[in-house]
Design a protein around this motif. Sequence first.
Motif, PDB file in Angstrom:
ATOM      1  N   VAL A  19       0.829  -0.592   0.059  1.00 50.27           N
ATOM      2  CA  VAL A  19      -0.756   0.037   0.046  1.00 50.27           C
ATOM      3  C   VAL A  19       1.154   1.551  -0.074  1.00 50.27           C
ATOM      4  N   LEU A  20       2.466   1.467   0.269  1.00 54.90           N
ATOM      5  CA  LEU A  20       2.826   2.193  -0.055  1.00 54.90           C
ATOM      6  C   LEU A  20       3.519   3.161  -0.577  1.00 54.90           C
ATOM      7  N   ALA A 200      -6.689   0.751   9.411  1.00 51.21           N
ATOM      8  CA  ALA A 200      -7.827   1.000   8.315  1.00 51.21           C
ATOM      9  C   ALA A 200      -6.550   1.784   6.970  1.00 51.21           C
ATOM     10  N   GLY A 201      -6.118   3.250   7.523  1.00 52.51           N
ATOM     11  CA  GLY A 201      -5.384   3.632   6.345  1.00 52.51           C
ATOM     12  C   GLY A 201      -4.730   4.651   7.425  1.00 52.51           C
ATOM     13  N   PRO A 242     -10.605  14.421   2.734  1.00 51.72           N
ATOM     14  CA  PRO A 242     -10.007  13.871   2.461  1.00 51.72           C
ATOM     15  C   PRO A 242      -9.263  12.843   1.062  1.00 51.72           C
ATOM     16  N   VAL A 243      -8.765  13.805   0.619  1.00 52.48           N
ATOM     17  CA  VAL A 243      -8.385  12.738  -0.547  1.00 52.48           C
ATOM     18  C   VAL A 243      -7.512  11.832  -0.533  1.00 52.48           C
ATOM     19  N   VAL A 248      -6.314   6.641   0.309  1.00 49.79           N
ATOM     20  CA  VAL A 248      -5.011   5.114   0.666  1.00 49.79           C
ATOM     21  C   VAL A 248      -6.085   4.110   0.947  1.00 49.79           C
ATOM     22  N   MET A 249      -7.151   4.841   2.204  1.00 46.01           N
ATOM     23  CA  MET A 249      -8.097   3.304   2.618  1.00 46.01           C
ATOM     24  C   MET A 249      -8.867   1.939   1.463  1.00 46.01           C
TER      25      MET A 249
END
Length: 365
Positions: A19-20, A200-201, A242-243, A248-249
């Motif tokens: 994810v990162l 979760a993010g 919060p775009v 990220v979620m």
Amino acid sequence: MSSRVFNFSAGPAVLPVKVLKQAQEAVLELPGVGASILEISHRSPAFDEVLSDATSMVSELLGVPSGYTILFLQGGSSLQFSMVPMNLLRDSGKTADYLLTGSWGKKALTEAKRQGETNVVWDGKSENYSRIPAADEFTWSKDAAYAHITSNETIQGIEFATDPDSGSVPLVCDASSDFLSRPVDVGRYGLIYACAQKNAGIAGCTVVIIRDDLLERVPQNLPSMLDYRLQASGGSRYNTPPVFGVYVMMLVGRWLRDDVGGLEAMAKLNREKAKLLYDVLDANPDFYRGHAHPASRSVMNVTWRLPSEELEAEFVKAAKARKLTDLKGHRSVGGIRASIYNAMPREGVEALRDLMLEFQKQHGG
Ligand SMILES: *Cc1c(COP(=O)(O)O)cnc(C)c1O
């Protein structure tokens, strides 16, 4: 990536490396868009897709039934402590029930008191918030506005093992620190909220899952930003959402679905990780004293004491030398806290377990 530590922080906390990397890529250029996720309009087709994907991810993973709305808001879970009673208690002529199992539940109650009448159905204070009560130890009021619980008390390390039953009273749950860590029977709840940065993010994005009939109860003239009905009718885009946090979620959701295999699989891995640590506590009760009663143990945050504060400090230092970081317990509980959220690899927990065993041999006498 060899300098990455095993990060046991309670939040903001460890994220999956995959994810990162995807987030890193999108910061430069969102695949197929030619601009950064940080640069695009929140009304652009590209973000329409991100928001819709993030919503379906949460919905799919949790099996959210129809008749619920999923919102992505700001202000963290701490703002939900106020928004829940503003929207569901204020002007209702009713009382809101709170079940207090730790620090976060107490904070939620403090804010609710500012909005209306509250009632504490059970308070674990006299036992230093070390367990979740059994169902027969408390009674929800028959016609409460709602019944509030904290599914996992992040600081004390105690967690509901099952979804409680509140009858016809809407159950409201602060799920901040165990959201997406296991399946949840969403249909039992009126409202679930969770800030993203525990499991979760990233910080700045808070999910609210609300049953649609509760939107009808929202009083008139709340500040627009704090009005669930307005946020729902605007599809979480009353203002700029919060775009990046939503993005990220969405990535975390995809990772859970495609790499982990869903929440049942995630829950199994999480239980296995937690067992590695709890087994050490159980095998060495004179040296390691777990804070939680066994039946109330959190799968996310494992908390324990050592024989002295000096040994606790030494343990934290020894851990750091092995790249196991952020293990110092919260100041209100002391001792050690290992937060082992979804993205904490099993190897990290095994390394911590090995250290615990060696440290006990060295210092246990
Ligand atoms: C971290 C946490 C909060 C507070 O979240 P913020 O986003 O910092 O406001 C509330 N409840 C629980 C259970 C938490 O773990």
